[in-house]
Motif scaffolding. Structure first.
Motif, PDB file in Angstrom:
ATOM      1  N   ALA A   8       3.960  -3.267  10.448  1.00  0.00           N
ATOM      2  CA  ALA A   8       4.623  -1.970  10.624  1.00  0.00           C
ATOM      3  C   ALA A   8       3.661  -0.827  10.940  1.00  0.00           C
ATOM      4  O   ALA A   8       4.062   0.159  11.545  1.00  0.00           O
ATOM      5  CB  ALA A   8       5.428  -1.633   9.369  1.00  0.00           C
ATOM      6  N   ALA A   9       2.408  -0.956  10.568  1.00  0.00           N
ATOM      7  CA  ALA A   9       1.446   0.131  10.779  1.00  0.00           C
ATOM      8  C   ALA A   9       1.301   0.552  12.242  1.00  0.00           C
ATOM      9  O   ALA A   9       1.125   1.743  12.512  1.00  0.00           O
ATOM     10  CB  ALA A   9       0.096  -0.248  10.175  1.00  0.00           C
ATOM     11  N   PRO A  10       1.383  -0.362  13.217  1.00  0.00           N
ATOM     12  CA  PRO A  10       1.272   0.085  14.617  1.00  0.00           C
ATOM     13  C   PRO A  10       2.344   1.102  15.018  1.00  0.00           C
ATOM     14  O   PRO A  10       2.112   1.933  15.898  1.00  0.00           O
ATOM     15  CB  PRO A  10       1.413  -1.212  15.417  1.00  0.00           C
ATOM     16  N   GLN A  11       3.500   1.078  14.384  1.00  0.00           N
ATOM     17  CA  GLN A  11       4.545   2.048  14.692  1.00  0.00           C
ATOM     18  C   GLN A  11       4.129   3.454  14.263  1.00  0.00           C
ATOM     19  O   GLN A  11       4.482   4.441  14.909  1.00  0.00           O
ATOM     20  CB  GLN A  11       5.863   1.645  14.040  1.00  0.00           C
ATOM     21  N   VAL A  12       3.369   3.529  13.186  1.00  0.00           N
ATOM     22  CA  VAL A  12       2.857   4.824  12.734  1.00  0.00           C
ATOM     23  C   VAL A  12       1.828   5.330  13.748  1.00  0.00           C
ATOM     24  O   VAL A  12       1.846   6.505  14.132  1.00  0.00           O
ATOM     25  CB  VAL A  12       2.238   4.720  11.326  1.00  0.00           C
ATOM     26  N   ARG A  13       0.969   4.456  14.199  1.00  0.00           N
ATOM     27  CA  ARG A  13      -0.032   4.821  15.209  1.00  0.00           C
ATOM     28  C   ARG A  13       0.648   5.341  16.473  1.00  0.00           C
ATOM     29  O   ARG A  13       0.255   6.369  17.033  1.00  0.00           O
ATOM     30  CB  ARG A  13      -0.930   3.631  15.539  1.00  0.00           C
ATOM     31  N   PHE A  57       5.658   0.719  -0.362  1.00  0.00           N
ATOM     32  CA  PHE A  57       4.509  -0.186  -0.349  1.00  0.00           C
ATOM     33  C   PHE A  57       3.690   0.105   0.893  1.00  0.00           C
ATOM     34  O   PHE A  57       4.227   0.334   1.973  1.00  0.00           O
ATOM     35  CB  PHE A  57       4.930  -1.655  -0.326  1.00  0.00           C
ATOM     36  N   ALA A  58       2.375   0.099   0.728  1.00  0.00           N
ATOM     37  CA  ALA A  58       1.472   0.211   1.875  1.00  0.00           C
ATOM     38  C   ALA A  58       0.199  -0.547   1.538  1.00  0.00           C
ATOM     39  O   ALA A  58      -0.234  -0.578   0.385  1.00  0.00           O
ATOM     40  CB  ALA A  58       1.148   1.664   2.183  1.00  0.00           C
ATOM     41  N   ASP A  59      -0.370  -1.171   2.562  1.00  0.00           N
ATOM     42  CA  ASP A  59      -1.652  -1.835   2.363  1.00  0.00           C
ATOM     43  C   ASP A  59      -2.712  -1.128   3.205  1.00  0.00           C
ATOM     44  O   ASP A  59      -2.476  -0.038   3.740  1.00  0.00           O
ATOM     45  CB  ASP A  59      -1.558  -3.334   2.652  1.00  0.00           C
ATOM     46  N   HIS A 103      -5.768   2.495   7.213  1.00  0.00           N
ATOM     47  CA  HIS A 103      -6.635   2.508   8.388  1.00  0.00           C
ATOM     48  C   HIS A 103      -6.066   3.418   9.485  1.00  0.00           C
ATOM     49  O   HIS A 103      -6.799   4.197  10.105  1.00  0.00           O
ATOM     50  CB  HIS A 103      -6.840   1.092   8.926  1.00  0.00           C
ATOM     51  N   VAL A 104      -4.767   3.339   9.727  1.00  0.00           N
ATOM     52  CA  VAL A 104      -4.123   4.194  10.738  1.00  0.00           C
ATOM     53  C   VAL A 104      -4.289   5.667  10.358  1.00  0.00           C
ATOM     54  O   VAL A 104      -4.636   6.499  11.202  1.00  0.00           O
ATOM     55  CB  VAL A 104      -2.629   3.831  10.902  1.00  0.00           C
ATOM     56  N   LEU A 105      -4.071   5.999   9.091  1.00  0.00           N
ATOM     57  CA  LEU A 105      -4.195   7.387   8.648  1.00  0.00           C
ATOM     58  C   LEU A 105      -5.642   7.873   8.738  1.00  0.00           C
ATOM     59  O   LEU A 105      -5.899   9.006   9.164  1.00  0.00           O
ATOM     60  CB  LEU A 105      -3.662   7.547   7.223  1.00  0.00           C
TER      61      LEU A 105
END
Length: 147
Positions: free
Chosen positions: A55-60, A83-85, A90-92
């Motif tokens: 899901a993190a690429p969507q934030v990027r 939840f976040a790992d 890394h994106v933030l």
């Protein structure tokens, strides 16, 4: 995994982008990212659900979109993140280089613990909620909490 990207200009000078990622998992927890650029150059990203490497690429992507439409400050509302790992972290961290980033809560205890255990809490500017974040002077890109 299914992604939806709905871009639509809204009245009042706002540009809205809604990115929603539906991740198939045992708990069937929906993950969503929505963004809005407000008049005056403030971008607002609202995250909810669970954020891992899928899901993190969507934030990027949402951060890139907010930057591309001219946001001078970006508020990331993390109050809906359960939840976040390290993928989201890394994106933030990477976004700090290009965005005057403010992270808004209240933060779920798991997310707060992630910032504390990794020693990265001091690298960000935090606010109690998005409204409080709007009242803060915008940090410079790469700037954390004033010391």
């Amino acid at each position: 995994m299914r992604y939806m990207n709905n871009r639509s200009p809204q009245s009042g000078g706002r540009h809205a982008v809604s990115l929603t990622a539906h991740v198939a998992s045992t708990a069937c927890e929906a993950t969503s990212v929505s963004s809005l650029t407000e008049p005056g150059g403030t971008g607002l990203l609202r995250l909810s659900g669970e954020f891992d490497q899928d899901a993190a690429p969507q934030v990027r992507e949402a951060l890139s979109t907010v930057r591309a439409v001219g946001a001078r400050r970006t508020i990331v509302d993390l109050s809906g993140v359960v939840f976040a790992d390290s993928s989201l972290l890394h994106v933030l961290l990477s976004a700090r280089e290009e965005h005057a980033l403010v992270l808004a809560g209240p933060l779920h205890s798991q997310l707060q613990r992630l910032f504390e255990l990794t020693g990265t809490a001091g690298l960000f500017t935090f606010a109690e909620d998005p409204e409080a974040a709007r009242l803060l002077p915008p940090p410079s890109p790469g700037e954390g909490v004033p010391g």
